[in-house]
Design a protein around this motif. Structure first.
Motif, PDB file in Angstrom:
ATOM      1  N   ASP A  31      67.958   9.892 114.152  1.00 33.39           N
ATOM      2  CA  ASP A  31      68.718   9.127 115.153  1.00 33.39           C
ATOM      3  C   ASP A  31      69.797   8.219 114.569  1.00 33.39           C
ATOM      4  O   ASP A  31      70.558   7.620 115.327  1.00 33.39           O
ATOM      5  N   ARG A  32      69.807   8.052 113.265  1.00 30.35           N
ATOM      6  CA  ARG A  32      70.711   7.080 112.638  1.00 30.35           C
ATOM      7  C   ARG A  32      70.506   5.688 113.241  1.00 30.35           C
ATOM      8  O   ARG A  32      71.445   4.947 113.507  1.00 30.35           O
ATOM      9  N   GLU A  33      69.232   5.360 113.465  1.00 25.01           N
ATOM     10  CA  GLU A  33      68.865   4.099 114.110  1.00 25.01           C
ATOM     11  C   GLU A  33      67.854   3.349 113.254  1.00 25.01           C
ATOM     12  O   GLU A  33      66.878   3.930 112.790  1.00 25.01           O
ATOM     13  N   LEU A  34      68.082   2.043 113.073  1.00 19.57           N
ATOM     14  CA  LEU A  34      67.162   1.215 112.290  1.00 19.57           C
ATOM     15  C   LEU A  34      66.544   0.087 113.112  1.00 19.57           C
ATOM     16  O   LEU A  34      65.743  -0.688 112.600  1.00 19.57           O
ATOM     17  N   ARG A  35      66.932  -0.024 114.369  1.00 19.15           N
ATOM     18  CA  ARG A  35      66.391  -1.087 115.225  1.00 19.15           C
ATOM     19  C   ARG A  35      65.063  -0.650 115.832  1.00 19.15           C
ATOM     20  O   ARG A  35      64.789   0.529 115.980  1.00 19.15           O
ATOM     21  N   ASP A  36      64.259  -1.642 116.211  1.00 24.90           N
ATOM     22  CA  ASP A  36      63.012  -1.353 116.910  1.00 24.90           C
ATOM     23  C   ASP A  36      63.324  -0.723 118.250  1.00 24.90           C
ATOM     24  O   ASP A  36      64.310  -1.080 118.901  1.00 24.90           O
ATOM     25  N   GLY A  37      62.456   0.177 118.677  1.00 24.84           N
ATOM     26  CA  GLY A  37      62.594   0.750 120.010  1.00 24.84           C
ATOM     27  C   GLY A  37      62.075  -0.226 121.047  1.00 24.84           C
ATOM     28  O   GLY A  37      61.553  -1.298 120.730  1.00 24.84           O
ATOM     29  N   LEU A  38      62.233   0.151 122.294  1.00 21.79           N
ATOM     30  CA  LEU A  38      61.702  -0.696 123.369  1.00 21.79           C
ATOM     31  C   LEU A  38      60.190  -0.730 123.271  1.00 21.79           C
ATOM     32  O   LEU A  38      59.554   0.268 122.948  1.00 21.79           O
ATOM     33  N   ARG A  39      59.651  -1.878 123.543  1.00 24.35           N
ATOM     34  CA  ARG A  39      58.209  -2.042 123.489  1.00 24.35           C
ATOM     35  C   ARG A  39      57.681  -2.323 124.889  1.00 24.35           C
ATOM     36  O   ARG A  39      58.347  -2.939 125.696  1.00 24.35           O
ATOM     37  N   SER A  40      56.475  -1.853 125.111  1.00 17.60           N
ATOM     38  CA  SER A  40      55.859  -2.138 126.396  1.00 17.60           C
ATOM     39  C   SER A  40      55.400  -3.583 126.398  1.00 17.60           C
ATOM     40  O   SER A  40      55.322  -4.226 125.358  1.00 17.60           O
ATOM     41  N   GLY A  41      55.080  -4.068 127.542  1.00 18.11           N
ATOM     42  CA  GLY A  41      54.599  -5.440 127.642  1.00 18.11           C
ATOM     43  C   GLY A  41      55.070  -6.061 128.935  1.00 18.11           C
ATOM     44  O   GLY A  41      55.930  -5.540 129.629  1.00 18.11           O
ATOM     45  N   VAL A  42      54.487  -7.164 129.244  1.00 21.06           N
ATOM     46  CA  VAL A  42      54.803  -7.857 130.484  1.00 21.06           C
ATOM     47  C   VAL A  42      55.988  -8.777 130.243  1.00 21.06           C
ATOM     48  O   VAL A  42      56.048  -9.476 129.239  1.00 21.06           O
ATOM     49  N   LYS A  43      56.929  -8.761 131.166  1.00 19.66           N
ATOM     50  CA  LYS A  43      58.064  -9.669 131.059  1.00 19.66           C
ATOM     51  C   LYS A  43      57.585 -11.095 131.310  1.00 19.66           C
ATOM     52  O   LYS A  43      56.626 -11.329 132.033  1.00 19.66           O
TER      53      LYS A  43
END
Length: 149
Positions: free
Chosen positions: A48-60
């Motif tokens: 992906d040429r990506e180094l950032r964390d992906g979206l994480r689950s969790g409560v806003k």
């Protein structure tokens, strides 16, 4: 640099070290990571040429900064109040546990205030009678008495 930026920078160094010819084991040892973690980031970079964390689950977060400020002001003006009082008096659409969590984040900790029982009139009379009866008892005699609390 914030934590997320530090992570991205570290992952960039991992990719750079791999491209410079180091093995995953050497990179892992350099950063104190598990080899599988290094392989995971290298694979993600290749795909992906990506180094950032992906979206994480969790409560806003349930509270807004304005809610947090109102909770803080309530705690400061009502030092003997509690989370339930704050929730009800501020008409917040939150659970008391959420208010309690925000107070804890702000450095406020629950303490149960010690309560002194109020004396009844009968208790007062008995104390006065006791004091009058032993008014002249003397320090020598009181030194021999054991008090239980």
């Amino acid at each position: 640099m914030d934590r997320q930026s530090e992570k991205v920078a570290q992952r960039g160094r991992i990719v750079g070290m791999k491209e410079a010819g180091l093995s995953a084991a050497e990179i892992a040892a350099e950063f104190g990571l598990h080899r599988a973690t290094v392989y995971s980031w290298l694979r993600r970079w290749e795909e992906d040429r990506e180094l950032r964390d992906g979206l994480r689950s969790g409560v806003k977060r349930k509270t807004t900064p304005q809610d947090d400020q109102r909770i803080r002001e309530y705690a400061e003006t009502h030092p003997f109040g509690n989370a339930v009082d704050a929730q009800q008096n501020l008409n917040l659409d939150l659970s008391a546990q959420t208010v309690r969590n925000r107070l804890k984040e702000m450095g406020y900790h629950h303490r149960t205030p010690s309560k002194k029982l109020k004396l009844t009139e009968r208790h007062r009379q008995l104390r006065v009678q006791f004091a009058q009866r032993y008014l002249d008892y003397g320090l020598d005699n009181w030194g021999k008495v054991i008090f239980f609390g």
